[in-house]
Scaffold this active site. Structure first.
Site, mmCIF file in Angstrom:
data_model
loop_
_atom_site.group_PDB
_atom_site.id
_atom_site.type_symbol
_atom_site.label_atom_id
_atom_site.label_comp_id
_atom_site.label_asym_id
_atom_site.label_seq_id
_atom_site.Cartn_x
_atom_site.Cartn_y
_atom_site.Cartn_z
ATOM 1 C CG ASP A 176 -2.052 0.972 1.169
ATOM 2 O OD1 ASP A 176 -3.069 0.712 0.481
ATOM 3 O OD2 ASP A 176 -1.919 2.025 1.797
ATOM 4 C CE1 TYR A 304 -6.010 6.596 -0.038
ATOM 5 C CE2 TYR A 304 -5.527 6.886 2.294
ATOM 6 C CZ TYR A 304 -5.812 6.067 1.221
ATOM 7 O OH TYR A 304 -5.895 4.716 1.396
ATOM 8 C CG HIS A 362 -4.587 -4.055 0.543
ATOM 9 N ND1 HIS A 362 -4.229 -3.450 -0.635
ATOM 10 C CD2 HIS A 362 -4.330 -3.135 1.511
ATOM 11 C CE1 HIS A 362 -3.786 -2.231 -0.402
ATOM 12 N NE2 HIS A 362 -3.826 -2.015 0.901
#
Length: 385
Positions: A176, A304, A362
């Site tokens: 990630d 983000y 993930h």
């Protein structure tokens, strides 16, 4: 580099307040659609919160975590938390492991015994000195009080951390945002790196004018990613534009925080739609509790915002990682995001090892730690480390 031993010790008043807030949750009405179709299922969340308030033993988890060697180092004026466990036989290959969102350093901990003592677990390959930092603004790591705290910035911190610990050459693994950090470590300062190991791809390569045409497999992969984006990327749109707005709610409500985080753990993992079948509730609640007691959900979401504005999700025409790279493809997600073909990764990396895993999604280190540890060990054994 100033390094201090660190021990996790959450105040009783914080835990008492957490339990009181859980018990006083103000629940929304029931969704008209089926379970999980409009978000986190209320029946699941009610049961989880009941256990969080009246069954989950944070102190037991705290004792377990404190069995490891924790430290905090001051880097660029902020304190960065990390676990540092050395190879049991000594002389380990240094390896920094980086988690992503919505995760913590705890995701990587199942790898510690497998990598520090591989022969004791039937794994062929070198033993490692393992360094597991918490990303800036996650858990016990501070985040600079400014914008621009990107994966590129963190890559520089990690190089400083590893050098400060006395390592001249080291490997790096990431998932990630951690995959992004690991990639930028190699792009910006490749010299110290023995190799990169990734369990998913965070950065897209350049595909604009002058690049080779997409293969059929690449086109199919991007179409699947586009479909996934249409239905699943709402969280990212919010966090990359207005993270502060949702941060108020998530920092104030344990129910909201758990719902926001665990919906992703269900969708992105190889869960079959059943979180309890894949993860223990103690693991999930340890992760959520770390966000709660450190009040870092808002700061974590700023990754983000900062990365989007820096344009780091898609890299430039001349960007290429020359450091030998291994990719372990854990694409068995409950909500499929798409399987990247090897040629897609080879646009950006010097891929030396490519392993498509039979299970795990993930959160590979938490889902399939032995598969992941074996792949890491095999890659670095082949690289001569």
């Amino acid at each position: 580099m100033r390094v201090e031993p660190f021990s996790i010790d959450v105040e009783d008043r914080i835990l008492s307040d957490l339990r009181a807030r859980i018990r006083n949750t103000r629940w929304p009405d029931e969704p008209p659609a089926g379970a999980w179709e409009q978000g986190t299922d209320p029946d699941y969340l009610r049961a989880l919160l009941s256990y969080w308030a009246d069954g989950f033993d944070w102190r037991a988890q705290e004792r377990r975590l404190n069995e490891l060697d924790h430290f905090r180092a001051e880097l660029d004026g902020v304190k960065v938390h990390f676990v540092h466990e050395r190879a049991r036989p000594g002389g380990g290959t240094p390896l920094v492991l980086t988690h992503g969102w919505p995760s913590t350093f705890v995701e990587m901990l199942p790898l510690v015994p497998l990598l520090t003592d591989p022969s004791g677990h039937g794994i062929d390959g070198p033993a490692f000195d393992v360094v597991i930092p918490s990303l800036p603004g996650y858990g016990f790591s501070e985040r600079p009080a400014r914008t621009g705290v990107t994966t590129r910035y963190t890559a520089g911190l990690w190089h400083g951390l590893m050098r400060g610990l006395g390592y001249e050459r080291y490997g790096a693994h990431g998932t990630d945002f951690g995959a992004g950090v690991t990639t930028l470590m190699a792009l910006d300062d490749p010299g110290p790196l023995i190799g990169l190991h990734l369990s998913n791809l965070d950065n897209a390569p350049y595909t604009g004018p002058g690049s080779r045409p997409l293969s059929e497999a690449e086109g199919a992969y991007l179409a699947q990613v586009g479909e996934w984006d249409e239905w699943e990327r709402g969280y990212s749109a919010i966090q990359s534009t207005k993270p502060q707005t949702v941060g108020y709610a998530l920092n104030d409500s344990p129910a909201g925080l758990a719902a926001w985080i665990l919906e992703k753990w269900r969708s992105w993992s190889d869960s079959g739609g059943d979180l309890d079948a894949r993860f223990s509730r103690d693991l999930l609640l340890t992760t959520v509790t770390l966000y709660w007691v450190t009040e870092t959900i808002a700061s974590s979401m700023r990754d983000y915002y900062d990365n989007r504005r820096a344009g780091l999700y898609t890299l430039g025409r001349d960007d290429f990682v020359d450091v030998p790279t291994a990719v372990a493809v854990f694409d068995n997600q409950f909500v499929p995001e798409g399987t990247p073909p090897r040629e897609w990764a080879e646009r950006l990396y010097d891929v030396r090892r490519w392993t498509e895993m039979p299970s795990g999604g993930h959160f590979a280190a938490a889902e399939e730690p032995e598969l992941l540890a074996r792949d890491i060990a095999a890659f670095f054994a082949a690289s001569g480390s």
